[in-house]
Design a protein around this motif. Structure first.
Motif, PDB file in Angstrom:
ATOM      1  N   PRO A   1       0.131   4.091  -5.330  1.00  0.00           N
ATOM      2  CA  PRO A   1      -0.341   5.361  -5.274  1.00  0.00           C
ATOM      3  C   PRO A   1      -2.026   5.412  -4.627  1.00  0.00           C
ATOM      4  N   VAL A   2      -1.807   4.830  -3.243  1.00  0.00           N
ATOM      5  CA  VAL A   2      -2.997   4.908  -2.615  1.00  0.00           C
ATOM      6  C   VAL A   2      -2.989   5.854  -1.470  1.00  0.00           C
ATOM      7  N   PRO A   3      -4.010   6.910  -1.503  1.00  0.00           N
ATOM      8  CA  PRO A   3      -3.933   7.949  -0.181  1.00  0.00           C
ATOM      9  C   PRO A   3      -4.138   7.520   1.107  1.00  0.00           C
TER      10      PRO A   3
ATOM     11  N   PHE B   1      -4.744  -1.876  -6.386  1.00  0.00           N
ATOM     12  CA  PHE B   1      -4.134  -0.638  -5.368  1.00  0.00           C
ATOM     13  C   PHE B   1      -3.631   0.328  -6.622  1.00  0.00           C
ATOM     14  N   TYR B   2      -3.283   0.026  -7.781  1.00  0.00           N
ATOM     15  CA  TYR B   2      -2.891   0.881  -8.740  1.00  0.00           C
ATOM     16  C   TYR B   2      -4.061   1.511  -9.590  1.00  0.00           C
TER      17      TYR B   2
ATOM     18  N   ASN C   1       1.698  10.858  -6.392  1.00  0.00           N
ATOM     19  CA  ASN C   1       0.612   9.594  -7.100  1.00  0.00           C
ATOM     20  C   ASN C   1       1.513   9.655  -8.543  1.00  0.00           C
TER      21      ASN C   1
ATOM     22  N   LYS D   1       4.649   7.735  -8.129  1.00  0.00           N
ATOM     23  CA  LYS D   1       4.532   6.289  -7.882  1.00  0.00           C
ATOM     24  C   LYS D   1       4.049   5.384  -8.858  1.00  0.00           C
ATOM     25  N   THR D   2       3.152   5.728  -9.821  1.00  0.00           N
ATOM     26  CA  THR D   2       2.715   5.085 -10.898  1.00  0.00           C
ATOM     27  C   THR D   2       3.689   4.553 -11.660  1.00  0.00           C
TER      28      THR D   2
ATOM     29  N   LEU E   1       0.708  -1.016   0.119  1.00  0.00           N
ATOM     30  CA  LEU E   1       0.053  -0.017  -0.011  1.00  0.00           C
ATOM     31  C   LEU E   1       0.825   1.111  -0.157  1.00  0.00           C
ATOM     32  N   LEU E   2       2.035   1.145   0.525  1.00  0.00           N
ATOM     33  CA  LEU E   2       2.923   2.442   0.785  1.00  0.00           C
ATOM     34  C   LEU E   2       3.536   2.482  -0.877  1.00  0.00           C
TER      35      LEU E   2
ATOM     36  N   SER F   1      10.930   4.418  -2.846  1.00  0.00           N
ATOM     37  CA  SER F   1       9.536   3.726  -3.161  1.00  0.00           C
ATOM     38  C   SER F   1       8.886   4.240  -1.944  1.00  0.00           C
ATOM     39  N   SER F   2       8.986   5.055  -1.111  1.00  0.00           N
ATOM     40  CA  SER F   2       8.190   5.779  -0.551  1.00  0.00           C
ATOM     41  C   SER F   2       8.017   4.712   0.947  1.00  0.00           C
ATOM     42  N   LEU F   3       8.831   4.008   1.099  1.00  0.00           N
ATOM     43  CA  LEU F   3       8.744   3.181   2.359  1.00  0.00           C
ATOM     44  C   LEU F   3       9.627   3.718   3.382  1.00  0.00           C
TER      45      LEU F   3
END
Lengths: 254, 310
Positions: free
Chosen positions: A97-99, B104-105, B73, B76-77, A93-94, B51-53
């Protein structure tokens, strides 16, 4: 549009999870509450007089239904989100692109679905013993829904802050269960001494149980609009706090 | 356009450890890029931030021109991540893991099903689609993660040690797949401890150590800087000890095998002349393939402060 698909995916995943393990999630409340209804409602309750003009069985049914909704909506979110953290699949989920609000809404909806499903199972079990009264269906449904939302949010916060499996069992065992049992499920607060009545009024579960009892039987120890205001207020505060924790990445990001 | 652009990236953890100390890194679109470094060098932190972790302390990251913080977003895509460790729900089937990720995408169901089938087939997992993932072998689990990372057709794929712990056969088949994915236009950033893997797959390379980039160049020119070649010699007759030949470093691996470091300026003819003088007959010779490994060690050692040599 994309957020709607992500939300649906998360809700579907969450629902499938607890249905797959139905012997752990749906069967135990059915058995436990059947025993409550049999022992307290019928065997002991039959010897007790009416409370506020209704039988003891009718008096405890709303509280037991709502207690099941509270414990199961909480348990669903706390165990699911903590496991997701523990197994690190929160990373799915991280990375995607899930807000944050979709993550929160997805898990809370999973908790609501389980809470309502368990509530329905318990209501059906109660009907084996006595017909289920319903004085005001709108009040009954809205209270049960708001309660499920509130305790799903509380479960989410517990899971975010938890650092071990012990941390996800402390609140349900040592806070939630006592508050539920002392929340007027089995008795009217008017039966307590004045001091204990005042203390009981500090228990938010008392308001939800009584508002739900009002919806089903027309009997309540508390002011119903006040019960809605308290429940709604808690939902707003817990939602804001949950989103803040997600924004900070508390417990899920380094 | 750069697939990835990192500017002055820093990360200090809450315990005060500074894992990343101002990194600048550009990876061109279409590249097959190796990000190497010893354990604890900061590679995983950099990948985690991209990767936003992991939250960065400062600096900027953009993926295909989309700023990770201002257009999160969109950034991330463009990205797919294959993490180092298995991180999917092991009670889900391979198909549902990949399908959920497509959801999720934000991928519509019909397209998600098509992409899931394509990716699982590409990873040779279609027959295992309904198997509970914890029953899959280690290699299959890694391939499930690659399929999951590719389901939304990312332009940039980060593979964090994708072949760790998988057998040779599967590793080679994964190399083939990675090459194919790159040839189809996906930029790949690979971290690995198998330097042979980086040497054979990647065109450009960055080496990170103690939170800093210590080398950033293309693979060819990096390897050209290596002034020593390593050879393994098989001998006709057993040998009690390694011969001494001026200018060459010779190690005896066992009775009939020698390991020789050959400086490029000396070449092989002089080595063979020396061996003949010692009456040593060589039956075969092979070049050691881990040239990058030597270079890697040289670079890491050169950057170590005095007293840190281990």
């Amino acid at each position: 549009m994309n957020n709607a698909i992500a939300f649906r995916t998360l809700v579907y995943k969450e629902t499938k999870r607890f249905i797959r393990i139905w012997p752990q999630t749906l069967l135990p409340p059915a058995i436990t509450t059947a025993l409550y209804f049999l022992i307290f409602g019928k065997l002991i309750g039959g010897r007790l007089g009416d409370i506020h003009g209704i039988s003891y069985m009718d008096y405890i049914v709303p509280g037991i239904i709502l207690m099941s909704v509270i414990s199961h909506s909480y348990a669903n979110v706390v165990s699911s989100f903590y496991s997701t953290k523990f197994q690190r699949n929160i990373e799915e989920l991280l990375v995607a692109p899930v807000p944050n609000w979709v993550v929160l809404a997805g898990y809370v909806t999973g908790g609501i679905v389980r809470g309502l499903l368990v509530g329905t199972v318990v209501a059906l079990i109660s009907m084996l013993f006595d017909p289920l009264a319903c004085q005001n269906v709108y009040i009954a449904l809205s209270v049960v829904l708001l309660t499920a939302i509130l305790f799903s949010l509380a479960g989410f916060i517990n899971a975010v802050l938890a650092e071990s499996f012990d941390d996800i069992s402390i609140i349900p065992n040592f806070v939630l269960t006592p508050l539920s049992y002392l929340g007027g499920v089995f008795y009217s607060v008017e039966m307590l001494s004045e001091t204990w009545q005042t203390i009981s009024m500090g228990n938010p579960i008392l308001y939800m149980v009584n508002a739900f009892r009002y919806g089903l039987t027309g009997v309540s120890d508390v002011d119903v609009p006040l019960a809605f205001a308290i429940t709604g207020g808690f939902i707003v505060v817990l939602t804001a706090f949950s989103l803040y924790l997600l924004h900070r990445g508390t417990g899920i990001k380094n | 356009m750069n697939a990835l652009s990192i500017k002055n990236l820093r990360k200090t953890y809450q315990n005060g450890f500074e894992a990343v100390k101002g990194i600048d890194l550009d990876v061109e679109a279409g590249d097959f890029f190796a990000l190497l470094g010893p354990n604890g060098a900061g590679k995983s932190t950099v990948i985690g931030i991209v990767s936003s972790l992991v939250n960065a302390s400062s600096g900027s990251v953009s993926i295909f021109g989309h700023d990770l913080y201002k257009a999160r977003n969109l950034a991330k895509t463009c990205l797919g991540l294959v993490p180092q460790e298995v991180n999917f729900n092991q009670f889900d089937t391979a198909k549902s893991i990949v399908l959920n990720m497509a959801g999720f995408y934000g991928m519509p169901r019909k397209l998600a099903l098509q992409r899931t089938e394509h990716c699982l087939k590409q990873m040779d997992l279609w027959d295992k689609r309904d198997t509970i993932s914890r029953r899959l072998s280690g290699g299959m689990k890694r391939r499930v993660m690659i399929a999951r990372a590719m389901v939304h057709s990312p332009k940039l794929l980060i593979l964090d040690e994708p072949t760790a712990g998988v057998d040779i056969e599967i590793r080679r088949s994964m190399w083939q797949t990675m090459k194919q994915v790159n040839e189809e236009g996906t930029t790949i950033i690979l971290t690995t401890h198998y330097l042979e893997e980086a040497e054979s797959l990647c065109r450009n390379i960055a080496i990170i150590d103690q939170g800093r980039i210590v080398e950033h160049s293309d693979m060819k020119s990096l390897l050209a800087r290596l002034h020593i070649d390593y050879f393994i010699l098989d001998l006709a007759r057993p040998l009690a000890q390694a011969p001494v030949i001026d200018g060459y470093h010779i190690e005896r691996v066992d009775n009939t095998i020698l390991n020789v470091a050959v400086p490029k300026e000396l070449g092989l003819n002089r080595l063979f002349a020396g061996l003949s003088q010692h009456n040593i007959e060589v039956t075969s010779l092979k070049n050691k393939s881990n040239r990058l490994e030597q270079l890697f060690m040289d670079l890491i050692d050169a950057k170590k402060p005095e007293g840190r040599h281990e």
